[in-house]
Design an enzyme around this catalytic site. Structure first.
Site, short mmCIF file in Angstrom:
data_model
loop_
_atom_site.label_atom_id
_atom_site.label_comp_id
_atom_site.label_asym_id
_atom_site.label_seq_id
_atom_site.Cartn_x
_atom_site.Cartn_y
_atom_site.Cartn_z
N GLY A 44 29.02 42.12 27.13
CA GLY A 44 29.24 40.89 26.37
C GLY A 44 30.71 40.60 26.13
O GLY A 44 31.04 39.60 25.50
N CYS A 45 31.58 41.46 26.62
CA CYS A 45 33.02 41.25 26.48
C CYS A 45 33.56 40.78 27.82
O CYS A 45 33.17 41.29 28.87
CB CYS A 45 33.72 42.54 26.07
SG CYS A 45 33.20 43.18 24.47
N ALA A 46 34.48 39.82 27.79
CA ALA A 46 35.10 39.33 29.02
C ALA A 46 35.96 40.42 29.65
O ALA A 46 36.02 40.56 30.87
CB ALA A 46 35.94 38.10 28.74
#
Length: 141
Positions: free
Chosen positions: A48-50
């Site tokens: 969920g983190c870029a």
């Protein structure tokens, strides 16, 4: 809130310019201990983190009184700084305290909620969710 987090709040109140605040966040990230490459494994990677983010939790004890500590790292400097703020907020707290903490509201006290990109905000929420998930699981043990 931990004294370490309250110190960050005070520092942010002192820093008027957002560029100075961002620089401070990045400096906090640089001050974190380096996460050993051997710990950068898929099991501790936060989805969920870029950018790439690893949170390695450590639980001492059991139930709500178990103490939570963690190591973390990111390949993005600003995210590494967000990890440092999460470290100040949560490290050394009991899992019961963590589950009662509104981390989004805490970040709101820093004004970061208004100054992060949508991707960074989503990544921050994913890191907080992972910490809460680990704390909830530890509270049940």
């Amino acid at each position: 809130m931990s004294a370490e987090f309250e110190d960050i709040v005070e520092t942010f109140e002192f820093l008027d310019d957002w560029e100075d605040r961002y620089r401070h966040v990045i400096d906090m990230g640089k001050a974190l201990p380096v996460l050993d490459d051997a710990l950068r494994v898929p099991a501790v990677k936060v989805d969920g983190c870029a950018s790439q983010v690893w949170l390695v939790p450590h639980i001492e004890g059991s139930g709500n009184d178990a103490v939570f500590t963690f190591q973390g790292a990111s390949d993005a400097m600003i995210v590494q700084g967000l990890i440092a703020i999460l470290h100040a907020l949560f490290n050394g707290q009991t899992v019961g305290e963590i589950l009662k903490t509104d981390a989004i509201a805490a970040f709101g006290r820093l004004g970061l909620d208004q100054h992060l990109s949508a991707q960074r905000s989503n990544g921050l929420r994913a890191m907080i969710a992972r910490i809460n998930e680990v704390a909830a699981k530890a509270a049940q043990s």
